[in-house]
Enzyme design. Structure first.
Site, PDB file in Angstrom:
ATOM      1  N   CYS A  69      20.911 -37.050   2.904  1.00 37.15           N
ATOM      2  CA  CYS A  69      21.601 -37.482   1.681  1.00 37.15           C
ATOM      3  C   CYS A  69      23.095 -37.418   1.987  1.00 37.15           C
ATOM      4  CB  CYS A  69      21.179 -36.669   0.460  1.00 37.15           C
ATOM      5  SG  CYS A  69      21.637 -34.922   0.474  1.00 37.15           S
ATOM      6  N   HIS A 121      13.997 -20.296  16.013  1.00 37.40           N
ATOM      7  CA  HIS A 121      13.916 -19.058  15.226  1.00 37.40           C
ATOM      8  C   HIS A 121      13.197 -19.238  13.894  1.00 37.40           C
ATOM      9  CE1 HIS A 121      17.317 -16.561  17.303  1.00 37.40           C
ATOM     10  NE2 HIS A 121      16.663 -17.321  18.180  1.00 37.40           N
ATOM     11  N   ASP A 164      18.484 -40.767   0.686  1.00 37.86           N
ATOM     12  CA  ASP A 164      18.891 -41.432  -0.554  1.00 37.86           C
ATOM     13  C   ASP A 164      19.898 -42.535  -0.194  1.00 37.86           C
ATOM     14  OD1 ASP A 164      21.319 -40.159  -0.118  1.00 37.86           O
ATOM     15  OD2 ASP A 164      21.392 -39.159  -2.073  1.00 37.86           O
ATOM     16  N   HIS A 207      10.262 -13.705  15.359  1.00 36.22           N
ATOM     17  CA  HIS A 207      10.595 -14.810  14.448  1.00 36.22           C
ATOM     18  C   HIS A 207       9.380 -15.209  13.609  1.00 36.22           C
ATOM     19  CE1 HIS A 207      14.365 -14.951  16.481  1.00 36.22           C
ATOM     20  NE2 HIS A 207      13.792 -15.211  17.645  1.00 36.22           N
ATOM     21  N   THR A 247      25.393 -34.978   1.432  1.00 40.61           N
ATOM     22  CA  THR A 247      25.753 -33.692   2.060  1.00 40.61           C
ATOM     23  C   THR A 247      24.590 -33.061   2.832  1.00 40.61           C
ATOM     24  OG1 THR A 247      25.041 -32.482   0.102  1.00 40.61           O
ATOM     25  CG2 THR A 247      27.372 -33.144   0.197  1.00 40.61           C
TER      26      THR A 247
END
Ligand SMILES: O=C(CO)[C@H](O)[C@H](O)COP(=O)(O)O
Length: 150
Positions: free
Chosen positions: A67, A100, A10, A135, A69
């Site tokens: 973005c 994993h 963004d 996994h 965060t």
């Protein structure tokens, strides 16, 4: 194997996306830029959707989403079935996300980390291999949860 990536951000992630693209260019890694293409305000779910759908459809090996965060854009990407977007701000997590969790999208926050670390995180993510075994069983269970929503 020649990697092909889908990358998007963004407005808050635009500058870091450009830095990551430069890094990918230096490494000779192919990518498609899904925008945004300036720092003009936009909505991260739109970018997350486009990148996540393209990765889900198998057009790209992995996605990179940025973005402010990394939180909103990873939440949105994870709404697409088959997408395992991992928000990583350190190289250990980036490696584990592949090894994993078999993550197929790396998300980062441009307001959280700098360009140098972001590029190292990209390298860690891309160089790690999914380990399978126990996994795989756990990743299968994630997708069983997804299927419960139908
Ligand atoms: O990090 C984000 C979502 O998780 C966004 O980049 C952030 O919310 C954008 O904020 P603003 O419109 O105030 O620039």
């Amino acid at each position: 194997m020649k990697l092909k990536l889908a990358i998007g951000a963004d407005h808050a992630g635009f500058r870091l996306k450009e830095a990551v693209k430069k890094h990918l260019d230096k490494r000779g890694i192919e990518y498609k830029d899904f925008g945004t293409y300036s720092e003009e305000s936009c909505d991260y779910p739109d970018i997350a959707r486009d990148v996540a759908v393209a990765v889900k459809n198998g057009e790209f090996d992995f996605g990179i989403l940025i973005c402010g965060t990394g939180i909103g854009i990873s939440i949105a990407a994870n709404k697409i079935k088959g997408i395992r977007a991992a928000l990583c701000h350190d190289t250990f997590s980036a490696k584990a996300a592949r090894a994993h969790n078999n993550a197929n999208i790396l998300a980062m926050g441009a307001r959280v980390i700098g360009e140098g670390l972001a590029c190292e995180i990209v390298d860690s993510f891309l160089s790690a291999q999914f380990e399978g075994g126990r996994h795989q069983r756990r990743v299968d269970k994630i997708h069983e949860i997804e299927d419960m929503q139908d």
